[in-house]
Design a protein around this motif. Structure first.
Motif, PDB file in Angstrom:
ATOM      1  N   MET A  59       0.842  -1.208   0.000  1.00 41.05           N
ATOM      2  CA  MET A  59       0.000   0.000   0.000  1.00 41.05           C
ATOM      3  C   MET A  59       0.872   1.251   0.000  1.00 41.05           C
ATOM      4  O   MET A  59       0.598   2.194  -0.743  1.00 41.05           O
ATOM      5  N   VAL A  60       1.925   1.265   0.801  1.00 38.09           N
ATOM      6  CA  VAL A  60       2.830   2.418   0.823  1.00 38.09           C
ATOM      7  C   VAL A  60       3.505   2.580  -0.539  1.00 38.09           C
ATOM      8  O   VAL A  60       3.622   3.688  -1.064  1.00 38.09           O
ATOM      9  N   SER A  61       3.902   1.490  -1.129  1.00 35.02           N
ATOM     10  CA  SER A  61       4.569   1.527  -2.429  1.00 35.02           C
ATOM     11  C   SER A  61       3.661   2.118  -3.514  1.00 35.02           C
ATOM     12  O   SER A  61       4.075   2.987  -4.286  1.00 35.02           O
ATOM     13  N   VAL A  62       2.410   1.676  -3.568  1.00 37.05           N
ATOM     14  CA  VAL A  62       1.492   2.205  -4.588  1.00 37.05           C
ATOM     15  C   VAL A  62       1.116   3.651  -4.278  1.00 37.05           C
ATOM     16  O   VAL A  62       0.985   4.472  -5.189  1.00 37.05           O
ATOM     17  N   GLU A  63       0.961   3.987  -3.006  1.00 37.25           N
ATOM     18  CA  GLU A  63       0.667   5.383  -2.638  1.00 37.25           C
ATOM     19  C   GLU A  63       1.816   6.296  -3.078  1.00 37.25           C
ATOM     20  O   GLU A  63       1.587   7.391  -3.596  1.00 37.25           O
ATOM     21  N   ASN A  64       3.061   5.838  -2.892  1.00 32.85           N
ATOM     22  CA  ASN A  64       4.210   6.617  -3.332  1.00 32.85           C
ATOM     23  C   ASN A  64       4.234   6.758  -4.848  1.00 32.85           C
ATOM     24  O   ASN A  64       4.560   7.835  -5.375  1.00 32.85           O
TER      25      ASN A  64
END
Length: 106
Positions: A59-64
């Protein structure tokens, strides 16, 4: 219903989603689907439809990836498996599938 995005914006969003959530259904909902209270700055609300929780790291990766994409609006992404049944029903009422699920994905 029509998704309120430019074709190049949708293409970029779909490329990011495919890179992070290949094979999973992803739906858009909210103002960019309904047109209600829509402004040029309205966030795109999307949900990853899966029965297994998406990892925090993913989730953090896609948000970034969305934050760095250059899109002129925010993309808010949530995990279907973590929503209440009531929220799931509300999204199902007015949504657009922006990435289709593949049969053998989780």
């Amino acid at each position: 219903m029509q998704l309120c995005l430019e074709p190049d914006q949708l293409n970029l969003i779909q490329r990011i989603l495919n890179a992070h959530f290949a094979g999973l259904e992803v739906d858009a909902y909210g103002p960019r689907v309904t047109g209600v209270d829509l402004t040029p700055e309205s966030a795109l609300n999307i949900v990853v439809v899966t029965s297994q929780p998406v990892s925090f790291e993913e989730m953090v990766s896609v948000e970034n990836a969305f934050a760095e994409s250059g899109l002129p609006f925010r993309v808010d992404i949530i995990d279907w498996s973590k929503l209440t049944e009531g929220m799931q029903k509300d999204i199902k009422k007015e949504h657009i599938v922006i990435q289709e699920a593949v049969a053998d994905a989780s």
